[in-house]
Enzyme design. Structure first.
Site, PDB file in Angstrom:
ATOM      1  N   ASP A   1      39.069  39.130  40.009  1.00  0.00           N
ATOM      2  CA  ASP A   1      40.334  38.819  39.324  1.00  0.00           C
ATOM      3  C   ASP A   1      41.233  40.047  39.340  1.00  0.00           C
ATOM      4  O   ASP A   1      41.562  40.613  38.307  1.00  0.00           O
ATOM      5  CB  ASP A   1      40.068  38.361  37.881  1.00  0.00           C
ATOM      6  CG  ASP A   1      39.282  39.369  37.060  1.00  0.00           C
ATOM      7  OD1 ASP A   1      38.639  40.257  37.654  1.00  0.00           O
ATOM      8  OD2 ASP A   1      39.312  39.267  35.824  1.00  0.00           O
TER       9      ASP A   1
ATOM     10  N   HIS B   1      34.048  49.664  35.183  1.00  0.00           N
ATOM     11  CA  HIS B   1      33.175  48.484  35.144  1.00  0.00           C
ATOM     12  C   HIS B   1      32.871  47.962  36.556  1.00  0.00           C
ATOM     13  O   HIS B   1      31.715  47.925  36.993  1.00  0.00           O
ATOM     14  CB  HIS B   1      33.841  47.345  34.367  1.00  0.00           C
ATOM     15  CG  HIS B   1      34.308  47.698  33.003  1.00  0.00           C
ATOM     16  ND1 HIS B   1      33.456  47.728  31.926  1.00  0.00           N
ATOM     17  CD2 HIS B   1      35.531  48.015  32.515  1.00  0.00           C
ATOM     18  CE1 HIS B   1      34.147  48.037  30.837  1.00  0.00           C
ATOM     19  NE2 HIS B   1      35.406  48.225  31.173  1.00  0.00           N
TER      20      HIS B   1
HETATM   21  O1  LIG Z   1      39.736  44.746  26.104  1.00  0.00           O
HETATM   22  C1  LIG Z   1      39.604  44.107  27.132  1.00  0.00           C
HETATM   23  N1  LIG Z   1      39.994  42.853  27.209  1.00  0.00           N
HETATM   24  C2  LIG Z   1      39.873  42.123  28.341  1.00  0.00           C
HETATM   25  N2  LIG Z   1      39.351  42.603  29.462  1.00  0.00           N
HETATM   26  C3  LIG Z   1      38.919  43.855  29.434  1.00  0.00           C
HETATM   27  C4  LIG Z   1      39.023  44.657  28.321  1.00  0.00           C
HETATM   28  N3  LIG Z   1      38.507  45.846  28.618  1.00  0.00           N
HETATM   29  C5  LIG Z   1      38.099  45.775  29.884  1.00  0.00           C
HETATM   30  N4  LIG Z   1      38.359  44.581  30.380  1.00  0.00           N
HETATM   31  C6  LIG Z   1      38.054  44.056  31.745  1.00  0.00           C
HETATM   32  O2  LIG Z   1      36.958  43.203  31.601  1.00  0.00           O
HETATM   33  C7  LIG Z   1      35.879  43.618  32.458  1.00  0.00           C
HETATM   34  C8  LIG Z   1      34.780  44.250  31.650  1.00  0.00           C
HETATM   35  O3  LIG Z   1      34.546  43.562  30.508  1.00  0.00           O
HETATM   36  C9  LIG Z   1      36.482  44.568  33.432  1.00  0.00           C
HETATM   37  O4  LIG Z   1      36.885  43.853  34.584  1.00  0.00           O
HETATM   38  C10 LIG Z   1      37.661  45.141  32.727  1.00  0.00           C
HETATM   39  O5  LIG Z   1      38.684  45.426  33.635  1.00  0.00           O
END
Ligand SMILES: O=c1[nH]cnc2c1ncn2[C@@H]1O[C@H](CO)[C@@H](O)[C@H]1O
Length: 330
Positions: free
Chosen positions: A15, A254
């Site tokens: 994504d 991540h």
């Molecule tokens: O606070 C958040 N809200 C939504 N997506 C997030 C947040 N922090 C990181 N990611 C995204 O979700 C994945 C890891 O959980 C990673 O793809 C990161 O880019």
């Protein structure tokens, strides 16, 4: 990699935001790391909503392949809805910028996605190369769950599904219970975790240990590597988000960590057990691992379900070195 070893075929389900939401910047980085990893051959990208809507994720995936000069790799567009046909998607554009790529307003890509849907592409590739294709799932698990439902053989045909998802025994990043990718489609996640496929889940309990610092960013900025040059420009939103949300001057890597766990599983250690996902209520999106240490007296929702591997430790310095080497040497 031994010279006689064939590279592992991987499909990245992704994504990618590019600027805004700053979350998707790590997808971009992960795709570049994969493209520069001789141990794997990227045979396709499939797209999903998450950091941005699916249509924009497709556009961003095509754009990133153009930046990389790899327009030979097909992009198959994925689902616009959750598994239960939910249209109210949670889009994390505050993490990566509204365009998912740090708000850079890149020109539209020249390429187009293939006619085949992401789900049909996943099912066909797994059937064509049984036991040979690894899916690296970097967004909500809708496409993978649909593939499991479409073809009863999919779970068996696929070599492994390496998932960025879950918060195992730690707080989530959407709320205290849930990690973003699982929260995006908890029903899909539960289908995938209980599908019987060979699964390695890498949650934020592990990925939060891999941090790109401001000085790493400086190194990227000062390099001539094309990936390094591109990425350092789109990192602003992601850095601001981390400063605001976590009070850190670095960013969590991540997605690149998960790609590298697929490239070289020795970078993580795992435990094995049954994972179920909470699909409703205040803990919607919670991932609960049953480690099989107790024989419960009663049948429960984890009984008789297939086990998966869940990462518990990561060699963060080695992951960081691989990420930097592969972005700088490009
Ligand atoms: O606070 C958040 N809200 C939504 N997506 C997030 C947040 N922090 C990181 N990611 C995204 O979700 C994945 C890891 O959980 C990673 O793809 C990161 O880019």
């Amino acid at each position: 990699m031994a010279p006689d070893m064939e590279p592992k075929k991987i499909i990245i389900d992704t994504d990618p935001g590019i600027e805004f939401p700053p979350v998707s910047v790590d997808d971009a980085m992960a795709i570049f790391v994969a493209l520069n990893s001789p141990e794997v051959e990227v045979i396709g990208l499939t797209t999903i909503y998450g950091n941005v809507y699916t249509t924009l994720a497709t556009r961003n995936a095509l754009h990133l392949l153009e930046v990389a000069g790899r327009t030979d790799i097909p992009v198959a567009e994925g689902s616009h809805l959750t598994l239960t046909k939910g249209t109210k998607l949670r889009i994390a554009d505050f993490v990566h910028g509204a365009d998912g790529l740090g708000n850079q307003n890149f020109p539209p890509p020249k390429g187009k996605p293939i006619e085949e849907s992401a789900v049909a592409f996943l099912v066909r590739q797994a059937k064509l190369n049984p036991g040979k294709v690894t899916v690296v799932a970097l967004g909500p698990l809708t496409n993978i769950a649909l593939a499991v439902q479409m073809d009863p053989e999919f779970a068996k045909n696929i070599a492994q599904i390496v998932i960025l998802g879950g918060a195992f025994a730690v707080n989530g990043n959407v709320n205290p219970a849930a990690e973003a990718n699982i929260f995006g489609d908890p029903d899909a996640a539960d289908v995938v975790f209980t599908s019987g496929a060979d699964i390695l889940a890498v949650g934020i309990n592990v990925t939060h240990q891999v941090i790109l610092t401001s000085s790493d960013r400086e190194i990227l900025a000062n390099s001539n590597g094309k990936y390094a040059q591109y990425l350092h420009k789109i990192l602003d939103v992601y850095f601001s988000y981390h400063l605001e949300s976590y009070n850190t001057k670095g960013v969590y890597l991540h997605d690149p960590t998960v790609v590298l766990a697929a490239v070289d599983p020795s970078l993580v250690t795992c435990i094995e057990g049954v994972v179920r996902v909470q699909t409703s209520g205040i803990t919607r999106g919670l991932t609960v691992l049953f480690n099989k240490q107790k024989r419960f007296g009663e049948i429960h929702e984890w009984s008789n379900k297939p086990t998966v591997k869940v990462a518990v430790t990561v060699d963060a310095p080695r992951v960081m070195k691989l990420v930097m080497d592969r972005l700088l040497d490009s």
